[in-house]
Scaffold this motif. Structure first.
Motif, PDB file in Angstrom:
ATOM      1  N   GLY A 113       0.850  -1.164   0.124  1.00  0.00           N
ATOM      2  CA  GLY A 113      -0.134  -0.073  -0.046  1.00  0.00           C
ATOM      3  C   GLY A 113       0.902   1.449   0.133  1.00  0.00           C
ATOM      4  N   HIS A 114       1.943   1.231   0.832  1.00  0.00           N
ATOM      5  CA  HIS A 114       2.564   2.504   1.019  1.00  0.00           C
ATOM      6  C   HIS A 114       3.411   2.667  -0.436  1.00  0.00           C
ATOM      7  N   VAL A 115       3.740   1.703  -1.278  1.00  0.00           N
ATOM      8  CA  VAL A 115       4.566   1.845  -2.439  1.00  0.00           C
ATOM      9  C   VAL A 115       3.298   2.537  -3.381  1.00  0.00           C
ATOM     10  N   ALA A 134       9.937   4.188   4.433  1.00  0.00           N
ATOM     11  CA  ALA A 134      10.486   4.543   5.699  1.00  0.00           C
ATOM     12  C   ALA A 134       9.220   5.026   6.505  1.00  0.00           C
ATOM     13  N   SER A 135       8.844   4.429   7.532  1.00  0.00           N
ATOM     14  CA  SER A 135       7.797   4.702   8.411  1.00  0.00           C
ATOM     15  C   SER A 135       8.172   4.569   9.888  1.00  0.00           C
ATOM     16  N   GLY A 136       7.332   4.527  10.916  1.00  0.00           N
ATOM     17  CA  GLY A 136       7.512   4.335  12.129  1.00  0.00           C
ATOM     18  C   GLY A 136       7.833   2.862  12.374  1.00  0.00           C
ATOM     19  N   GLY A 137       7.385   1.921  11.582  1.00  0.00           N
ATOM     20  CA  GLY A 137       7.625   0.424  11.898  1.00  0.00           C
ATOM     21  C   GLY A 137       8.278  -0.026  10.792  1.00  0.00           C
ATOM     22  N   HIS A 138       8.859   0.530   9.912  1.00  0.00           N
ATOM     23  CA  HIS A 138       9.307  -0.227   8.754  1.00  0.00           C
ATOM     24  C   HIS A 138      10.402   0.795   7.979  1.00  0.00           C
ATOM     25  N   ALA A 161      13.433   3.930  10.520  1.00  0.00           N
ATOM     26  CA  ALA A 161      13.808   5.409  10.384  1.00  0.00           C
ATOM     27  C   ALA A 161      12.928   6.224  11.323  1.00  0.00           C
ATOM     28  N   GLY A 162      11.719   6.050  11.321  1.00  0.00           N
ATOM     29  CA  GLY A 162      10.749   6.871  11.947  1.00  0.00           C
ATOM     30  C   GLY A 162      10.797   6.665  13.679  1.00  0.00           C
ATOM     31  N   GLU A 163      11.154   5.479  13.731  1.00  0.00           N
ATOM     32  CA  GLU A 163      11.278   5.091  15.166  1.00  0.00           C
ATOM     33  C   GLU A 163      12.374   5.830  15.749  1.00  0.00           C
ATOM     34  N   LEU A 165      13.750   8.591  14.703  1.00  0.00           N
ATOM     35  CA  LEU A 165      13.423  10.036  14.657  1.00  0.00           C
ATOM     36  C   LEU A 165      12.383  10.055  16.043  1.00  0.00           C
ATOM     37  N   ASP A 166      11.544   9.431  16.111  1.00  0.00           N
ATOM     38  CA  ASP A 166      10.736   9.544  17.287  1.00  0.00           C
ATOM     39  C   ASP A 166      11.415   9.308  18.793  1.00  0.00           C
ATOM     40  N   LYS A 167      12.305   8.621  18.706  1.00  0.00           N
ATOM     41  CA  LYS A 167      13.305   8.235  20.122  1.00  0.00           C
ATOM     42  C   LYS A 167      13.839   9.497  20.088  1.00  0.00           C
ATOM     43  N   GLY A 178       7.884  12.198  16.576  1.00  0.00           N
ATOM     44  CA  GLY A 178       9.130  12.747  16.477  1.00  0.00           C
ATOM     45  C   GLY A 178       9.306  13.533  15.192  1.00  0.00           C
ATOM     46  N   GLY A 179       9.086  12.894  14.194  1.00  0.00           N
ATOM     47  CA  GLY A 179       9.701  13.212  12.843  1.00  0.00           C
ATOM     48  C   GLY A 179       9.141  14.714  12.669  1.00  0.00           C
ATOM     49  N   PRO A 180       7.870  15.223  12.408  1.00  0.00           N
ATOM     50  CA  PRO A 180       7.593  16.394  12.333  1.00  0.00           C
ATOM     51  C   PRO A 180       8.326  17.266  13.518  1.00  0.00           C
ATOM     52  N   LEU A 182      10.932  17.226  15.304  1.00  0.00           N
ATOM     53  CA  LEU A 182      12.366  17.230  14.923  1.00  0.00           C
ATOM     54  C   LEU A 182      12.736  18.031  13.858  1.00  0.00           C
ATOM     55  N   GLN A 183      11.756  17.996  12.759  1.00  0.00           N
ATOM     56  CA  GLN A 183      11.876  18.872  11.511  1.00  0.00           C
ATOM     57  C   GLN A 183      11.685  20.604  11.895  1.00  0.00           C
ATOM     58  N   LYS A 184      10.866  20.615  12.706  1.00  0.00           N
ATOM     59  CA  LYS A 184      10.614  21.973  13.128  1.00  0.00           C
ATOM     60  C   LYS A 184      11.561  22.685  14.139  1.00  0.00           C
ATOM     61  N   GLY A 268       6.014   6.037   2.858  1.00  0.00           N
ATOM     62  CA  GLY A 268       6.090   5.917   4.358  1.00  0.00           C
ATOM     63  C   GLY A 268       6.027   7.162   4.966  1.00  0.00           C
ATOM     64  N   GLY A 269       5.480   7.483   6.351  1.00  0.00           N
ATOM     65  CA  GLY A 269       5.404   8.573   7.021  1.00  0.00           C
ATOM     66  C   GLY A 269       6.848   9.150   6.752  1.00  0.00           C
ATOM     67  N   VAL A 270       8.110   9.078   6.906  1.00  0.00           N
ATOM     68  CA  VAL A 270       9.322   9.655   7.045  1.00  0.00           C
ATOM     69  C   VAL A 270       9.528  10.373   5.624  1.00  0.00           C
ATOM     70  N   ALA A 272       7.622  12.369   4.324  1.00  0.00           N
ATOM     71  CA  ALA A 272       6.892  13.496   4.508  1.00  0.00           C
ATOM     72  C   ALA A 272       8.079  14.734   4.802  1.00  0.00           C
ATOM     73  N   ASN A 273       9.310  13.981   5.189  1.00  0.00           N
ATOM     74  CA  ASN A 273      10.388  15.045   5.685  1.00  0.00           C
ATOM     75  C   ASN A 273      11.050  15.890   4.558  1.00  0.00           C
ATOM     76  N   ALA A 274      11.048  17.126   4.845  1.00  0.00           N
ATOM     77  CA  ALA A 274      11.553  18.260   3.776  1.00  0.00           C
ATOM     78  C   ALA A 274      12.944  17.801   3.468  1.00  0.00           C
ATOM     79  N   THR A 300       1.984   9.420   4.935  1.00  0.00           N
ATOM     80  CA  THR A 300       1.629   8.842   6.271  1.00  0.00           C
ATOM     81  C   THR A 300       0.414   7.905   5.776  1.00  0.00           C
ATOM     82  N   ASP A 301       0.131   7.006   6.990  1.00  0.00           N
ATOM     83  CA  ASP A 301      -0.842   6.018   6.684  1.00  0.00           C
ATOM     84  C   ASP A 301      -2.200   6.310   6.363  1.00  0.00           C
ATOM     85  N   ASN A 302      -2.737   5.953   5.426  1.00  0.00           N
ATOM     86  CA  ASN A 302      -4.073   6.310   4.727  1.00  0.00           C
ATOM     87  C   ASN A 302      -4.559   5.234   4.018  1.00  0.00           C
TER      88      ASN A 302
HETATM   89  O1  KG4 Z   1       3.768   5.436   7.763  1.00  0.00           O
HETATM   90  P1  KG4 Z   1       3.550   6.114   9.107  1.00  0.00           P
HETATM   91  O2  KG4 Z   1       2.304   7.229   9.000  1.00  0.00           O
HETATM   92  O3  KG4 Z   1       2.996   5.030  10.151  1.00  0.00           O
HETATM   93  C1  KG4 Z   1       3.544   3.795  10.234  1.00  0.00           C
HETATM   94  O4  KG4 Z   1       3.435   2.722   9.564  1.00  0.00           O
HETATM   95  O5  KG4 Z   1       4.649   3.610  11.096  1.00  0.00           O
HETATM   96  O6  KG4 Z   1       4.831   6.682   9.752  1.00  0.00           O
HETATM   97  C2  KG4 Z   1       4.892   7.411  11.004  1.00  0.00           C
HETATM   98  C3  KG4 Z   1       6.470   8.120  11.096  1.00  0.00           C
HETATM   99  C4  KG4 Z   1       6.556   8.417  12.618  1.00  0.00           C
HETATM  100  O7  KG4 Z   1       7.824   7.735  13.053  1.00  0.00           O
HETATM  101  C5  KG4 Z   1       6.913   9.833  12.446  1.00  0.00           C
HETATM  102  O8  KG4 Z   1       7.707  10.496  13.092  1.00  0.00           O
HETATM  103  C6  KG4 Z   1       7.274  10.103  10.749  1.00  0.00           C
HETATM  104  O9  KG4 Z   1       6.680   8.837  10.190  1.00  0.00           O
HETATM  105  N1  KG4 Z   1       6.987  11.168  10.154  1.00  0.00           N
HETATM  106  C7  KG4 Z   1       8.209  12.137   9.667  1.00  0.00           C
HETATM  107  C8  KG4 Z   1       7.570  13.345   9.352  1.00  0.00           C
HETATM  108  N2  KG4 Z   1       6.254  12.964   9.513  1.00  0.00           N
HETATM  109  C9  KG4 Z   1       5.913  11.732   9.801  1.00  0.00           C
HETATM  110  N3  KG4 Z   1       9.388  12.052   9.741  1.00  0.00           N
HETATM  111  C10 KG4 Z   1      10.032  13.099   9.564  1.00  0.00           C
HETATM  112  N4  KG4 Z   1       9.578  14.162   9.051  1.00  0.00           N
HETATM  113  C11 KG4 Z   1       8.481  14.384   8.711  1.00  0.00           C
HETATM  114  N5  KG4 Z   1       7.919  15.668   8.311  1.00  0.00           N
END
Ligand code: KG4
Ligand code: ZN
Length: 329
Positions: A113-115, A134-138, A161-163, A165-167, A178-180, A182-184, A268-270, A272-274, A300-302
């Motif tokens: 789905g992400h792809v 690159a998401s919070g879980g993968h 990678a998202g994990e 950033l979150d940690k 944490g991703g958004p 940290l970016q801010k 994946g959520g990451v 979204a990183n600028a 991000t998940d949708n």
């Molecule tokens: O794909 P996703 O919405 O959920 C999972 O399936 O994990 O990804 C969530 C991850 C989180 O770790 C979040 O910190 C990261 O995506 N994320 C970002 C940004 N927006 C969300 N990481 C970096 N920059 C962003 N703008």
């Protein structure tokens, strides 16, 4: 039209997507806030919150698309991987609707789905291509062939990678996710001030590792002490973010090179990183590969991405899906 449902983690999602999976007519996401006070996702809380929201979210997705269940031809739903209780809520809703209307059910893999979000961003896109999720879980690299079959090229050996950033954000006293945050916090910071490690730099390696990075931040913060950490926050955030981005870019570009890829997809959520988006634009131009990164709301998940993956996933005819189960991995 395809009605798509996604409940693998903490977002309750439904969307209506055209049958070819290339255009979303609606995409409703309800992000659960119940977890905020725990600083992480509590699986049982997620399942219950999905249960409360799922009907309303599905109704909104039909209303936003200006349609009703009469016009739905199939129901697509995430069946793996994810939180098992959370997945079961979406799967039960999908089965019920499909069964009541004698429709086929399409089980979809969340990662596919992400792809597939890339097909919504660029309806003309066709495989083969190389994809980074690159998401919070993968965190994984795939080669996607002409038949939409995904072959794993490399993945993280520890944290996603998202994990990471979150940690990292949590250690810096920033919010969740944490991703958004940290970016801010990194805005105006100097990315070169701190030298955080990028792991597994070996020439042929396509795997990732982020646990050393996390530890390195921990030691750095101990060194600096509370007051200096506060003063240095933008630089620490910028340097840490840059280390995660460098690891992702390095491996994705290496994989594209190995595979001689004409196109590169990031999801994946990451994604979204600028900084990641900017860096990849420059790098892919240099490599001469087409780059597709869906807009942040499709990264991000949708559920629209689940609908987009449905045409490439085998459907189960009515009524043979009633015993179908979800899987956590
Ligand atoms: O794909 P996703 O919405 O959920 C999972 O399936 O994990 O990804 C969530 C991850 C989180 O770790 C979040 O910190 C990261 O995506 N994320 C970002 C940004 N927006 C969300 N990481 C970096 N920059 C962003 N703008
Ligand atoms: Zn996801």
């Amino acid at each position: 039209m395809i009605l798509a449902i996604e409940t693998s983690c903490d977002d309750t999602c439904a969307a209506v997507v055209e049958t070819d999976g290339r255009r979303a007519l609606s995409n409703v996401v309800h992000t659960q806030t119940e977890h905020d006070r725990y600083g992480g996702i509590v699986p049982e809380v997620a399942s219950r919150a999905h249960l409360e929201r799922i009907d309303g979210v599905i109704q909104s997705s039909l209303a936003d698309a200006g349609t009703s269940l009469e016009d739905v031809d199939s129901v697509a739903v995430t069946v793996r991987p994810g939180l098992i209780g959370a997945l079961l809520v979406g799967l039960s809703a999908a089965k019920s609707i499909a069964y009541a209307r004698s429709l086929p059910l399409v089980p979809v893999n969340h990662l596919e789905g992400h792809v597939a979000a890339a097909y919504l961003a660029d309806p003309a896109l066709e495989p083969p291509f190389v994809a980074l999720i690159a998401s919070g879980g993968h965190t994984a690299l795939y080669s996607v062939d002409r038949n939409h079959h995904m072959q794993l090229l490399g993945e993280t050996l520890d944290d996603a990678a998202g994990e990471a950033l979150d940690k990292g954000a949590r250690m810096l006293g920033l919010g969740f996710p944490g991703g958004p945050a940290l970016q801010k916090a990194a805005q105006g910071g100097d990315r070169n001030r701190y030298d955080f490690p990028v792991a597994l730099k070996g020439r042929d390696n396509l795997d990732f590792s982020f646990s050393g990075l996390k530890t390195s931040l921990l030691y750095k913060l101990k060194d600096l002490g509370e007051e200096r950490t506060r003063e240095e926050l933008p630089h620490l955030a910028a340097s840490y973010e840059a280390a995660v981005v460098e690891a992702l870019v390095r491996k994705l570009m290496r994989a594209s090179d190995f595979e001689d890829a004409q196109a590169v997809v990031v999801a994946g959520g990451v994604a979204a990183n600028a900084l990641l988006r900017r860096t990849l634009e420059e790098e892919s131009e240099r490599l001469g590969a087409k780059l597709v990164i869906p807009p942040p709301e499709l990264c991000t998940d949708n559920a629209a991405m689940i609908g987009a993956a449905a045409p490439h996933s085998p459907a189960i005819a009515y009524p043979h899906y009633l015993s179908l189960n979800a899987r956590s991995v």
